[in-house]
Design a protein around this motif. Structure first.
Motif, PDB file in Angstrom:
ATOM      1  N   GLU A  55       0.842  -1.201   0.000  1.00 43.09           N
ATOM      2  CA  GLU A  55       0.000   0.000   0.000  1.00 43.09           C
ATOM      3  C   GLU A  55       0.878   1.252   0.000  1.00 43.09           C
ATOM      4  N   GLU A  56       2.009   1.152   0.681  1.00 47.59           N
ATOM      5  CA  GLU A  56       2.955   2.268   0.720  1.00 47.59           C
ATOM      6  C   GLU A  56       3.471   2.591  -0.683  1.00 47.59           C
ATOM      7  N   GLU A  57       3.809   1.565  -1.458  1.00 47.32           N
ATOM      8  CA  GLU A  57       4.277   1.775  -2.829  1.00 47.32           C
ATOM      9  C   GLU A  57       3.164   2.355  -3.699  1.00 47.32           C
ATOM     10  N   LYS A  58       1.963   1.846  -3.525  1.00 51.34           N
ATOM     11  CA  LYS A  58       0.831   2.345  -4.309  1.00 51.34           C
ATOM     12  C   LYS A  58       0.557   3.815  -4.014  1.00 51.34           C
ATOM     13  N   SER A  59       0.587   4.188  -2.758  1.00 50.49           N
ATOM     14  CA  SER A  59       0.348   5.598  -2.435  1.00 50.49           C
ATOM     15  C   SER A  59       1.518   6.460  -2.886  1.00 50.49           C
ATOM     16  N   PHE A  60       2.721   5.887  -2.845  1.00 55.59           N
ATOM     17  CA  PHE A  60       3.871   6.647  -3.326  1.00 55.59           C
ATOM     18  C   PHE A  60       3.767   6.936  -4.819  1.00 55.59           C
ATOM     19  N   SER A 104      13.362   0.833   3.901  1.00 55.94           N
ATOM     20  CA  SER A 104      13.448  -0.515   3.337  1.00 55.94           C
ATOM     21  C   SER A 104      12.595  -0.649   2.074  1.00 55.94           C
ATOM     22  N   THR A 105      11.418  -0.053   2.075  1.00 57.33           N
ATOM     23  CA  THR A 105      10.552  -0.089   0.899  1.00 57.33           C
ATOM     24  C   THR A 105      11.183   0.705  -0.230  1.00 57.33           C
ATOM     25  N   ARG A 106      11.760   1.833   0.097  1.00 61.45           N
ATOM     26  CA  ARG A 106      12.405   2.694  -0.893  1.00 61.45           C
ATOM     27  C   ARG A 106      13.536   1.928  -1.594  1.00 61.45           C
ATOM     28  N   ILE A 107      14.351   1.226  -0.827  1.00 56.20           N
ATOM     29  CA  ILE A 107      15.471   0.481  -1.408  1.00 56.20           C
ATOM     30  C   ILE A 107      14.964  -0.639  -2.313  1.00 56.20           C
ATOM     31  N   THR A 108      13.989  -1.395  -1.846  1.00 55.50           N
ATOM     32  CA  THR A 108      13.424  -2.485  -2.649  1.00 55.50           C
ATOM     33  C   THR A 108      12.815  -1.953  -3.938  1.00 55.50           C
ATOM     34  N   TRP A 109      12.067  -0.878  -3.837  1.00 51.79           N
ATOM     35  CA  TRP A 109      11.417  -0.278  -5.010  1.00 51.79           C
ATOM     36  C   TRP A 109      12.464   0.226  -5.995  1.00 51.79           C
ATOM     37  N   LEU A 110      13.474   0.908  -5.496  1.00 48.54           N
ATOM     38  CA  LEU A 110      14.532   1.426  -6.371  1.00 48.54           C
ATOM     39  C   LEU A 110      15.302   0.292  -7.050  1.00 48.54           C
ATOM     40  N   GLU A 111      15.510  -0.806  -6.351  1.00 48.30           N
ATOM     41  CA  GLU A 111      16.175  -1.958  -6.972  1.00 48.30           C
ATOM     42  C   GLU A 111      15.350  -2.478  -8.141  1.00 48.30           C
ATOM     43  N   ARG A 112      14.046  -2.560  -7.966  1.00 43.49           N
ATOM     44  CA  ARG A 112      13.166  -2.999  -9.058  1.00 43.49           C
ATOM     45  C   ARG A 112      13.252  -2.046 -10.235  1.00 43.49           C
ATOM     46  N   MET A 113      13.300  -0.754  -9.960  1.00 44.05           N
ATOM     47  CA  MET A 113      13.409   0.239 -11.031  1.00 44.05           C
ATOM     48  C   MET A 113      14.749   0.097 -11.759  1.00 44.05           C
ATOM     49  N   ALA A 114      15.829  -0.087 -11.005  1.00 46.16           N
ATOM     50  CA  ALA A 114      17.167  -0.214 -11.608  1.00 46.16           C
ATOM     51  C   ALA A 114      17.208  -1.412 -12.562  1.00 46.16           C
ATOM     52  N   ILE A 115      16.672  -2.520 -12.124  1.00 42.49           N
ATOM     53  CA  ILE A 115      16.652  -3.717 -12.965  1.00 42.49           C
ATOM     54  C   ILE A 115      15.778  -3.492 -14.194  1.00 42.49           C
ATOM     55  N   ALA A 116      14.629  -2.874 -14.010  1.00 44.57           N
ATOM     56  CA  ALA A 116      13.703  -2.648 -15.120  1.00 44.57           C
ATOM     57  C   ALA A 116      14.272  -1.709 -16.177  1.00 44.57           C
ATOM     58  N   ILE A 117      15.114  -0.765 -15.775  1.00 48.02           N
ATOM     59  CA  ILE A 117      15.677   0.132 -16.785  1.00 48.02           C
ATOM     60  C   ILE A 117      16.985  -0.403 -17.367  1.00 48.02           C
ATOM     61  N   GLY A 118      17.366  -1.608 -16.970  1.00 46.33           N
ATOM     62  CA  GLY A 118      18.449  -2.273 -17.655  1.00 46.33           C
ATOM     63  C   GLY A 118      19.736  -2.521 -16.894  1.00 46.33           C
ATOM     64  N   PHE A 119      19.782  -2.207 -15.615  1.00 46.12           N
ATOM     65  CA  PHE A 119      20.991  -2.506 -14.847  1.00 46.12           C
ATOM     66  C   PHE A 119      21.031  -3.997 -14.522  1.00 46.12           C
ATOM     67  N   ASP A 120      22.223  -4.529 -14.431  1.00 43.39           N
ATOM     68  CA  ASP A 120      22.442  -5.939 -14.123  1.00 43.39           C
ATOM     69  C   ASP A 120      21.863  -6.242 -12.729  1.00 43.39           C
ATOM     70  N   PRO A 121      20.969  -7.227 -12.635  1.00 40.53           N
ATOM     71  CA  PRO A 121      20.362  -7.557 -11.339  1.00 40.53           C
ATOM     72  C   PRO A 121      21.378  -7.896 -10.245  1.00 40.53           C
ATOM     73  N   SER A 122      22.522  -8.437 -10.616  1.00 39.55           N
ATOM     74  CA  SER A 122      23.512  -8.801  -9.600  1.00 39.55           C
ATOM     75  C   SER A 122      24.179  -7.577  -8.975  1.00 39.55           C
ATOM     76  N   TYR A 123      24.029  -6.418  -9.606  1.00 40.57           N
ATOM     77  CA  TYR A 123      24.598  -5.182  -9.066  1.00 40.57           C
ATOM     78  C   TYR A 123      23.544  -4.175  -8.603  1.00 40.57           C
ATOM     79  N   ALA A 124      22.275  -4.501  -8.760  1.00 42.64           N
ATOM     80  CA  ALA A 124      21.202  -3.543  -8.471  1.00 42.64           C
ATOM     81  C   ALA A 124      21.253  -3.035  -7.033  1.00 42.64           C
ATOM     82  N   LYS A 125      21.387  -3.927  -6.076  1.00 43.43           N
ATOM     83  CA  LYS A 125      21.406  -3.511  -4.670  1.00 43.43           C
ATOM     84  C   LYS A 125      22.597  -2.585  -4.400  1.00 43.43           C
TER      85      LYS A 125
END
Length: 136
Positions: free
Chosen positions: A26-31, A87-108
């Protein structure tokens, strides 16, 4: 709708990335609403995108430079917005990084470094220099 906001398609992609798996908090949705307002998405555009988010394409930036610039803009907005828990911000940003093309092994690592750089008030060029060092 006659003309769309400058970031309409990019925002639609962000919404799709966030909501497509059905596990958005819900936090991500409201964000998403706050994020949309910050980039100039109108209420009617928000409603239109939220009703049809799966029909929008996700077009990742083509070059590494474009990916870094896109992530910089996203992190800049996220960093200035304090409504999302860390914690939500970091998880969400990792998803964005991967979606825009960054290597998942380096996203975090990229997101951790990005947030660290924003604490130091970096500009785009310094940001790109530091992010390029990850994974070298």
């Amino acid at each position: 709708m006659s003309t769309k906001s400058k970031y309409y398609e990019a925002y639609a992609a962000v919404m799709k990335i966030t909501l497509r798996d059905g596990d958005a908090s819900e936090e991500e949705k409201s964000f998403l609403q706050v994020f949309g307002k910050k980039i100039g998405i109108t209420s009617s555009e928000y409603f239109d995108i939220s009703e049809n988010y799966m029909s929008h394409k996700i077009v990742a930036p083509y070059t590494y430079e474009e990916r870094m610039e896109a992530l910089y803009k996203i992190v800049e907005i996220i960093y200035s917005e304090k409504t999302m828990m860390k914690s939500t911000r970091i998880t969400w940003l990792e998803r964005m990084a991967i979606a825009i093309g960054f290597d998942p092994s380096y996203a975090k690592e990229i997101i951790t470094k990005s947030l660290e750089l924003f604490r130091e008030c970096c500009d785009l060029e310094f940001y790109k220099t530091e992010i390029k060092k990850i994974g070298e």
